[in-house]
Design a protein around this motif. Structure first.
Motif, short mmCIF file in Angstrom:
data_model
loop_
_atom_site.label_atom_id
_atom_site.label_comp_id
_atom_site.label_asym_id
_atom_site.label_seq_id
_atom_site.Cartn_x
_atom_site.Cartn_y
_atom_site.Cartn_z
N ALA A 47 18.66 -10.00 -23.72
CA ALA A 47 19.40 -10.32 -24.90
C ALA A 47 20.84 -9.86 -24.52
N SER A 48 21.16 -8.66 -23.94
CA SER A 48 22.30 -8.30 -23.54
C SER A 48 22.99 -9.18 -22.67
N GLU A 49 22.28 -9.81 -21.64
CA GLU A 49 22.99 -10.92 -20.74
C GLU A 49 23.29 -12.03 -21.65
N LYS A 50 22.71 -12.60 -22.63
CA LYS A 50 23.09 -13.67 -23.31
C LYS A 50 24.16 -13.08 -24.25
N THR A 51 24.40 -12.01 -24.73
CA THR A 51 25.34 -11.59 -25.51
C THR A 51 26.74 -11.57 -24.66
N ALA A 54 27.95 -14.92 -24.22
CA ALA A 54 28.64 -15.74 -25.33
C ALA A 54 29.80 -14.85 -25.57
N LEU A 55 30.07 -13.83 -25.23
CA LEU A 55 31.33 -12.89 -25.30
C LEU A 55 32.35 -13.61 -24.25
N VAL A 56 32.01 -13.64 -23.04
CA VAL A 56 32.86 -14.10 -22.14
C VAL A 56 33.22 -15.48 -22.55
N ASP A 100 25.86 -7.11 -31.32
CA ASP A 100 24.67 -7.99 -32.06
C ASP A 100 24.38 -7.22 -33.53
N GLN A 101 24.68 -5.87 -33.51
CA GLN A 101 24.62 -5.19 -35.04
C GLN A 101 25.72 -6.08 -35.63
N ALA A 102 26.88 -6.27 -35.40
CA ALA A 102 27.75 -6.66 -35.92
C ALA A 102 27.63 -8.30 -36.39
N PHE A 111 24.22 -12.13 -31.77
CA PHE A 111 25.83 -12.47 -31.32
C PHE A 111 26.00 -13.81 -30.75
N PHE A 112 24.86 -14.20 -29.67
CA PHE A 112 24.75 -15.16 -28.92
C PHE A 112 24.33 -16.35 -29.46
N GLU A 113 23.80 -16.22 -31.02
CA GLU A 113 23.27 -17.30 -31.64
C GLU A 113 24.16 -17.95 -32.71
N LEU A 114 25.39 -17.16 -33.11
CA LEU A 114 26.43 -17.42 -33.89
C LEU A 114 27.33 -18.65 -33.35
N ALA A 115 27.66 -19.08 -34.44
CA ALA A 115 28.86 -20.44 -34.08
C ALA A 115 29.97 -19.75 -33.48
#
Length: 182
Positions: A47-51, A54-56, A100-102, A111-115
């Motif tokens: 999940a951290s890798e996916k997050t 998504a961040l970058v 992810d908490q935000a 986070f990675f699931e958000l638009a």
């Protein structure tokens, strides 16, 4: 050539170098330890890798001409750098948990699931947060690393028609005298 100290004969430490080293020490040791205590322990590495991906990709999304950050492996480069830097690893781990908490506070999932616009608003909030807070340090550090790895990749140069740095090959025509008509 490095300046030498008149009394010790060794390299002279400049104020800028000292401040830089102190800043790295704070980021590497003090802040991540503080964040690790403040946030819940344990996280899913996948999940951290996916997050992080998504961040970058939110910072450098790419378009028709430019590839996205993850397409150039920016996320993998950051994770690779974190393997040898425990402070960076702790920052990424705690930062991804914060993202992810935000994201969960929006009621929409990880986070990675958000638009993209929702992710961008969370990142903008991190950018505006207090100077030494986890969100702000995560934003600043990840942005700096993402841009460094992205633009170090020759694939990011093609849309700019940039052939790359002149070294180590040297400048074209370096062996000829300058043109006097110029």
């Amino acid at each position: 050539m490095a300046a030498t100290s008149p009394t010790h004969g060794g390299p002279k430490l400049t104020r800028r170098d000292l401040l830089r080293q102190m800043g790295f020490a704070a980021i590497t040791f003090w802040l991540p330890a503080r964040w690790a205590l403040a946030l819940s322990p344990g996280s899913d590495p996948e999940a951290s890798e996916k997050t992080l991906r998504a961040l970058v990709d939110t910072l450098l999304p790419g378009n028709g001409a430019f590839p996205s950050a993850s397409a150039l492996g920016v996320d993998r480069s950051i994770l690779s750098a974190a393997e040898s830097n425990t402070g960076l690893a702790k920052l990424i781990s705690a930062g991804c948990r914060w993202l992810d908490q935000a994201a969960h506070s929006t009621g929409e999932g990880a986070f990675f699931e958000l638009a993209a616009p929702v992710r961008a608003s969370i990142i903008a909030a991190a950018e505006r947060s207090a100077r030494r807070s986890l969100p702000r340090v995560l934003f600043s550090s990840t942005r700096d690393l993402a841009f460094r790895y992205y633009y170090a990749s020759p694939e990011s140069w093609r849309p700019l028609s940039y052939a790359g740095p002149p070294q180590p090959s040297g400048f074209a025509g370096h062996d000829r005298a300058p043109d006097e008509s110029a």
